[in-house]
Scaffold this motif. Structure first.
Motif, PDB file in Angstrom:
ATOM      1  N   MET A 173      31.970   0.821 -20.406  1.00 30.43           N
ATOM      2  CA  MET A 173      32.668  -0.258 -19.480  1.00 30.43           C
ATOM      3  C   MET A 173      31.870  -1.044 -18.484  1.00 30.43           C
ATOM      4  N   GLU A 174      30.664  -1.110 -18.701  1.00 31.00           N
ATOM      5  CA  GLU A 174      29.542  -1.983 -18.163  1.00 31.00           C
ATOM      6  C   GLU A 174      29.542  -1.575 -16.592  1.00 31.00           C
ATOM      7  N   GLY A 175      29.654  -0.244 -16.454  1.00 25.51           N
ATOM      8  CA  GLY A 175      29.542   0.007 -14.810  1.00 25.51           C
ATOM      9  C   GLY A 175      28.068   0.336 -14.517  1.00 25.51           C
ATOM     10  N   GLY A 176      27.762   1.282 -13.579  1.00 29.30           N
ATOM     11  CA  GLY A 176      26.681   1.645 -13.260  1.00 29.30           C
ATOM     12  C   GLY A 176      25.976   0.911 -12.022  1.00 29.30           C
ATOM     13  N   ALA A 177      25.180   1.335 -11.392  1.00 29.37           N
ATOM     14  CA  ALA A 177      24.627   0.877  -9.889  1.00 29.37           C
ATOM     15  C   ALA A 177      24.348  -0.611 -10.223  1.00 29.37           C
ATOM     16  N   LEU A 178      23.448  -0.795 -11.120  1.00 31.06           N
ATOM     17  CA  LEU A 178      22.649  -2.155 -11.085  1.00 31.06           C
ATOM     18  C   LEU A 178      23.952  -3.125 -10.990  1.00 31.06           C
ATOM     19  N   ARG A 179      24.962  -3.124 -11.798  1.00 29.50           N
ATOM     20  CA  ARG A 179      26.032  -3.973 -11.991  1.00 29.50           C
ATOM     21  C   ARG A 179      26.957  -4.020 -10.687  1.00 29.50           C
ATOM     22  N   ASP A 180      27.375  -2.659 -10.287  1.00 30.70           N
ATOM     23  CA  ASP A 180      28.149  -2.569  -9.037  1.00 30.70           C
ATOM     24  C   ASP A 180      27.642  -2.834  -7.664  1.00 30.70           C
ATOM     25  N   VAL A 181      26.250  -2.559  -7.305  1.00 26.68           N
ATOM     26  CA  VAL A 181      25.880  -2.711  -6.193  1.00 26.68           C
ATOM     27  C   VAL A 181      24.583  -3.696  -6.192  1.00 26.68           C
ATOM     28  N   GLY A 182      23.737  -3.366  -7.315  1.00 29.45           N
ATOM     29  CA  GLY A 182      22.563  -4.088  -7.497  1.00 29.45           C
ATOM     30  C   GLY A 182      22.846  -5.705  -7.603  1.00 29.45           C
ATOM     31  N   ALA A 183      24.163  -5.989  -8.027  1.00 31.48           N
ATOM     32  CA  ALA A 183      24.103  -7.533  -8.238  1.00 31.48           C
ATOM     33  C   ALA A 183      23.936  -8.110  -6.719  1.00 31.48           C
ATOM     34  N   TYR A 184      24.325  -7.615  -5.913  1.00 29.96           N
ATOM     35  CA  TYR A 184      24.322  -8.170  -4.600  1.00 29.96           C
ATOM     36  C   TYR A 184      22.776  -8.830  -4.263  1.00 29.96           C
ATOM     37  N   PRO A 185      21.859  -7.696  -4.097  1.00 34.80           N
ATOM     38  CA  PRO A 185      20.391  -8.035  -3.943  1.00 34.80           C
ATOM     39  C   PRO A 185      19.972  -9.132  -4.890  1.00 34.80           C
ATOM     40  N   VAL A 186      20.168  -8.970  -6.117  1.00 37.27           N
ATOM     41  CA  VAL A 186      19.826  -9.649  -7.186  1.00 37.27           C
ATOM     42  C   VAL A 186      20.338 -11.165  -7.076  1.00 37.27           C
ATOM     43  N   SER A 187      21.489 -11.198  -6.760  1.00 32.30           N
ATOM     44  CA  SER A 187      22.244 -12.429  -6.427  1.00 32.30           C
ATOM     45  C   SER A 187      21.570 -13.200  -5.018  1.00 32.30           C
ATOM     46  N   MET A 188      21.455 -12.482  -4.238  1.00 27.83           N
ATOM     47  CA  MET A 188      20.839 -12.701  -2.736  1.00 27.83           C
ATOM     48  C   MET A 188      19.253 -13.223  -2.862  1.00 27.83           C
ATOM     49  N   ALA A 189      18.469 -12.699  -3.706  1.00 28.59           N
ATOM     50  CA  ALA A 189      17.181 -13.183  -4.156  1.00 28.59           C
ATOM     51  C   ALA A 189      17.080 -14.347  -4.585  1.00 28.59           C
ATOM     52  N   ASN A 190      17.880 -14.533  -5.700  1.00 31.95           N
ATOM     53  CA  ASN A 190      17.912 -15.734  -6.417  1.00 31.95           C
ATOM     54  C   ASN A 190      18.647 -16.900  -5.501  1.00 31.95           C
ATOM     55  N   TYR A 191      19.368 -16.677  -4.862  1.00 26.99           N
ATOM     56  CA  TYR A 191      20.129 -17.704  -3.779  1.00 26.99           C
ATOM     57  C   TYR A 191      19.024 -18.106  -2.826  1.00 26.99           C
ATOM     58  N   LEU A 192      18.599 -17.108  -2.003  1.00 29.30           N
ATOM     59  CA  LEU A 192      17.511 -17.527  -1.111  1.00 29.30           C
ATOM     60  C   LEU A 192      16.291 -18.377  -1.611  1.00 29.30           C
ATOM     61  N   LEU A 193      15.928 -18.018  -2.857  1.00 27.47           N
ATOM     62  CA  LEU A 193      14.800 -18.725  -3.492  1.00 27.47           C
ATOM     63  C   LEU A 193      15.071 -20.010  -4.334  1.00 27.47           C
ATOM     64  N   ASP A 194      16.487 -19.906  -4.692  1.00 27.42           N
ATOM     65  CA  ASP A 194      16.930 -20.982  -5.515  1.00 27.42           C
ATOM     66  C   ASP A 194      16.350 -21.143  -6.638  1.00 27.42           C
TER      67      ASP A 194
END
Length: 324
Positions: A173-194
């Motif tokens: 079901m494509e769950g797990g910690a990376l997709r559930d809550v890890g997506a936030y730090p990953v999104s944030m880092a990419n956003y801040l550094l563009d």
């Protein structure tokens, strides 16, 4: 589209996350929540009664077939995001799909291409990105006040209440910690550094079913910055993000539930420490659906572009492979 009337929304499922989105739709001058669909009609009727929603459907297909509904909010389990986003777009609906969008970056690209061809707006529901607190951190970095960004540290952990009943712990079901809550730090880092990372290193801890309950990642970027994150669905609840630069540092104590206190951004340089307190009282979910409506009504550009969503999907996929 006639931009003098409110957009009519339908919910695809009665998922718990809908409770965060519903109040903003119901108080908006741009949006109107009119319907909810469930594969169990009784469940839909009970949900509608509790949330003051006027119309119910006993299937997702029936809601999408209704010509009076303009927008579909999709909070379904992760593995169903792609299928029902495609169906909604083909039905002519504007679509707000919960994060993480889809696991396959090529599918993400194809869905945005399809939305463009159909003339509808498609967006990933990453509510924290809409909040002034997030924007304030980005502005501080872009201003050069911290100097050259060296390190981004971010974390998001919480203890799941019942892993046996939680779909995020079910295989396939494509769950797990990376997709559930890890997506936030990953999104944030990419956003801040563009940018997206040049290279990634990852490790994970899994349960007996192979679901990552804890995940750790390190991402290196071409400009020399390194982002380090950890996330968990079975640890004490913590969250935060810090940015360390050559001449200063910045920290958000509550970055993901961005409308909750503390609402300030703390900045430390050789001149001392100070707080920036943006207009942070507004609910991030409300800001998310208001931006969505403005895009549909041709009043604003999307806060989160298709390119940003695909970039996040691609980075998550790379991290997942790196830990396998």
């Amino acid at each position: 589209m006639n931009n003098t009337r409110r957009l009519r929304w339908g919910l695809l499922s009665t998922a718990r996350i809908s409770a965060d989105v519903i109040p903003g739709l119901q108080r908006s001058s741009k949006n109107e929540l009119v319907a909810v669909a469930s594969r169990d009609r009784i469940n839909a009727q009970d949900f509608a009664q509790r949330n003051n929603i006027g119309q119910t459907f006993g299937s997702y297909e029936a809601l999408l077939d209704d010509p009076d509904i303009d927008c579909a909010y999709i909070p379904l389990p992760n593995h169903l995001h792609g299928e029902w986003t495609r169906r909604a777009v083909l039905a002519g609906k504007h679509v707000l799909c919960e994060k993480p969008f889809v696991a396959d970056p090529s599918e993400a690209t194809s869905l945005f291409t399809l939305a463009d061809l159909r003339g509808v707006h498609l967006a990933e529901a990453f509510m924290y990105r809409h909040h002034p607190k997030t924007h304030a951190l980005k502005q501080v970095i872009d201003s050069g006040e911290l100097g050259e960004v060296h390190t981004i540290r971010a974390w998001f952990t919480y203890p799941a209440e019942d892993t046996r009943a939680d779909i995020r712990f079910r295989p396939g079901m494509e769950g797990g910690a990376l997709r559930d809550v890890g997506a936030y730090p990953v999104s944030m880092a990419n956003y801040l550094l563009d940018a997206e990372p040049d290279s990634v290193v990852a490790a994970r801890e899994c349960d007996a079913n192979g679901i990552d309950t804890r995940f750790y990642g390190l991402m290196r970027y071409s400009q020399g910055a390194v982002a380090i994150f950890d996330c968990s669905m079975q640890s004490h609840r913590t969250y935060g993000v810090t940015v360390l630069g050559s001449i200063g540092a910045a920290m958000l104590t509550c970055p993901w539930y961005s409308h909750k206190p503390p609402v300030h951004l703390e900045i430390t340089t050789s001149a001392g420490s100070r707080h920036i307190t943006p207009n942070g009282a507004e609910n991030a979910y409300f800001l998310e659906t208001e931006n969505f409506a403005d895009v549909v009504l041709s009043r604003r550009d999307p806060e989160i572009s298709a390119d940003e969503t695909v970039r996040t999907s691609r980075t998550l996929a790379r991290l997942h492979r790196a830990a396998s």
